[in-house]
Motif scaffolding. Sequence first.
Motif, short mmCIF file in Angstrom:
data_model
loop_
_atom_site.label_atom_id
_atom_site.label_comp_id
_atom_site.label_asym_id
_atom_site.label_seq_id
_atom_site.Cartn_x
_atom_site.Cartn_y
_atom_site.Cartn_z
N LEU A 1 21.46 15.07 123.54
CA LEU A 1 21.38 16.48 123.15
C LEU A 1 22.05 16.71 121.81
N ALA A 2 23.19 16.06 121.58
CA ALA A 2 23.93 16.24 120.33
C ALA A 2 23.16 15.76 119.12
N PHE A 3 22.29 14.77 119.31
CA PHE A 3 21.57 14.18 118.19
C PHE A 3 20.11 14.64 118.10
N LEU A 4 19.70 15.54 118.97
CA LEU A 4 18.34 16.09 118.88
C LEU A 4 18.20 16.95 117.63
N PRO A 5 16.99 17.08 117.09
CA PRO A 5 16.77 18.06 116.02
C PRO A 5 17.20 19.44 116.49
N ALA A 6 17.68 20.24 115.57
CA ALA A 6 18.27 21.54 115.91
C ALA A 6 17.35 22.41 116.75
N GLU A 7 16.07 22.43 116.43
CA GLU A 7 15.13 23.29 117.16
C GLU A 7 15.04 22.89 118.63
N ARG A 8 14.96 21.59 118.89
CA ARG A 8 14.87 21.13 120.28
C ARG A 8 16.18 21.35 121.01
#
Length: 274
Positions: A160-167
């Motif tokens: 979750l921490a490394f997902l693209p901001a939108e996701r």
Amino acid sequence: MTNRSTTMRKTAPGADNVGTEAAARVADVLLLFAGGPRYLGVSAISRELGISKAVVYRILQSLVSREVLATDEGAAGYRLGPAAVALGASALRRFDARVAATPVLRRLREETGETTTLSGLVGDERVYLDQFESPREIKMTVDLGTRFPLHAGSSGKVILAFLPAERREAVLSRPLAALTERTVTDEAALREELAAIAAGGVAVSLGERQADAGSVAAPLIGPDGEVHGSISVCGPRYRFTPEAVDRYRALVRDAAEEIRRGWTWLRDSVTGAG
């Protein structure tokens, strides 16, 4: 030189949208089988997805005709069929991160004496793809193929921490369920923790997904620069002392980097190699 004639077909307005919606419904039905009970019936699927029973029934019959789903005499509902099993096996063979991870996670298990795991990102959730169990009598094991939320536990939080901001925002905008009394469900507190995880490259969980479990996880970043999963060291919470956690942080971070270097699936899929 051969002349080829091309037949042009006019598409009715909105037809593309209808087709996309239908395909999405089929995909949603299949994903329920990936993370739910072995057998699912028309009524359960209809309730879960908010689709009429008639539409669900047509989808199920289409999938059965192609052996993606199957039924068993005496059993209520539908289950995954041989075609789905073949697709899953093919996907695992192509998921070269799993191949690259195997020797690294085995070595990490020997270094820590704890169970090591590989998780993959599936939609806005994750699933365990592989595990290498601790040799100790008291140990932690995981359920392969079961879907888990990203906000609870180190393997999910580090993704979750490394997902693209939108996701990431899409996940954080939904209700955050408490899986244990230690699950972080306050959005502000979770955002603060995710920022720290992104800065340090490692997530820690002490009883957040399972009350008596501890874990340390790092993200799996693909050749495309995107996060595709995570690896972790996990075991009984009482063994995850501050000293052990500090040691595991470095080991897990280095292991994830080693797997990333050996990951070739994206390059091969782009170049057609292999």
